[in-house]
Scaffold this active site. Structure first.
Site, PDB file in Angstrom:
ATOM      1  N   GLU A  41       0.855  -1.196   0.000  1.00 35.56           N
ATOM      2  CA  GLU A  41       0.000   0.000   0.000  1.00 35.56           C
ATOM      3  C   GLU A  41       0.887   1.241   0.000  1.00 35.56           C
ATOM      4  O   GLU A  41       1.600   1.505   0.972  1.00 35.56           O
ATOM      5  CB  GLU A  41      -0.904   0.001   1.237  1.00 35.56           C
ATOM      6  CG  GLU A  41      -1.745   1.252   1.390  1.00 35.56           C
ATOM      7  CD  GLU A  41      -2.466   1.316   2.724  1.00 35.56           C
ATOM      8  OE1 GLU A  41      -2.735   2.441   3.207  1.00 35.56           O
ATOM      9  OE2 GLU A  41      -2.756   0.241   3.306  1.00 35.56           O
ATOM     10  N   ARG A  45       0.577  10.405   0.529  1.00 26.62           N
ATOM     11  CA  ARG A  45       0.902  11.468   1.488  1.00 26.62           C
ATOM     12  C   ARG A  45       2.033  12.368   1.002  1.00 26.62           C
ATOM     13  O   ARG A  45       2.346  13.362   1.661  1.00 26.62           O
ATOM     14  CB  ARG A  45       1.311  10.862   2.835  1.00 26.62           C
ATOM     15  CG  ARG A  45       0.257   9.990   3.478  1.00 26.62           C
ATOM     16  CD  ARG A  45       0.741   9.436   4.804  1.00 26.62           C
ATOM     17  NE  ARG A  45      -0.190   8.482   5.370  1.00 26.62           N
ATOM     18  CZ  ARG A  45      -0.018   7.856   6.523  1.00 26.62           C
ATOM     19  NH1 ARG A  45       1.090   8.100   7.228  1.00 26.62           N
ATOM     20  NH2 ARG A  45      -0.901   6.999   6.969  1.00 26.62           N
ATOM     21  N   LYS A 129     -11.032  -1.391   6.664  1.00 24.46           N
ATOM     22  CA  LYS A 129      -9.817  -1.010   7.376  1.00 24.46           C
ATOM     23  C   LYS A 129     -10.240  -0.458   8.737  1.00 24.46           C
ATOM     24  O   LYS A 129     -11.173   0.358   8.818  1.00 24.46           O
ATOM     25  CB  LYS A 129      -9.057   0.059   6.590  1.00 24.46           C
ATOM     26  CG  LYS A 129      -7.886   0.667   7.350  1.00 24.46           C
ATOM     27  CD  LYS A 129      -7.149   1.671   6.487  1.00 24.46           C
ATOM     28  CE  LYS A 129      -6.026   2.350   7.242  1.00 24.46           C
ATOM     29  NZ  LYS A 129      -5.198   3.201   6.374  1.00 24.46           N
TER      30      LYS A 129
END
Length: 207
Positions: A41, A45, A129
């Site tokens: 993943e 960011r 999640k």
């Protein structure tokens, strides 16, 4: 991969990666593969994230690379165009959920409360999640959900370490955990791919 539940079948840990250099993506993915981990993943960011994700998708076909920290409909579309195989969100709004569904990609929407999990279950989403895992109640919280919400499975992420991962993975409603410890920033900065390979190999034995 069409079903997000399949993410849970690749191994006990999904590495959660923050990349500052586009060029780090491909050697990182290859190091993880050598260590036995296919799924990665890449969190959106940093300015380098989408470029790194795109290169991994194009140059490391054996890797299953997804986009994390998808926080807006635009990011969902951008990740899909870059070649993401799946999406992960830290939380879930209606517009973000709609956008994720429109990409046609499997996705893990983020939840931190019972009501959020139930709302997503009403929309047919059963792979979630749990974030931020440690801050939001950790193992006791997820254990308490297994009874009333047996149809849901989670990938807890946030504050999880190798020492804590086993307790999560022992829960019946946890499919895998997300962890940043496999790709420490000092190793990435130094290009220490052998260290990342070793960390990946250790992680595969957690379950």
């Amino acid at each position: 991969m069409n079903d997000p539940q399949e993410l849970f079948d690749h191994g006990p840990v999904i590495p959660v990666v923050v990349l500052d250099e586009v060029g780090h993506g491909v050697p990182l993915a290859r190091a993880l593969l050598r260590g036995g981990i296919r799924v990665v993943e890449v969190t959106l960011r940093t300015p380098a994230a989408l470029g790194a994700l795109e290169r991994i998708a194009a140059e490391v076909p054996d890797a299953v690379v997804g986009a994390g920290t998808v926080t807006s409909p635009d990011l969902a579309q951008d990740a899909a165009k870059a070649g993401a195989a799946f999406l992960v969100t830290p939380g879930t709004t209606e517009s973000l959920l709609d956008a994720a569904e429109q990409t046609g990609l499997p996705f893990l929407p983020g939840v931190a409360t019972v009501s959020e999990a139930m709302r997503l279950a009403e929309r047919g989403v059963t792979a979630l999640k749990f974030f931020p895992a440690e801050a939001a109640g950790g193992v006791p919280f997820l254990r308490s959900l297994a009874g009333p919400l047996p149809g849901l499975r989670f990938c807890p992420t946030g504050g999880i370490t190798p020492a804590k991962a086993g307790a999560y993975l022992a829960l019946p409603n946890v499919g895998c955990v997300g962890g940043s410890w496999l790709t420490p920033q000092d190793a990435l900065a130094a290009g220490d791919w052998s260290r990342i390979e070793a960390l990946a190999r250790e992680a595969t034995s957690l379950r």
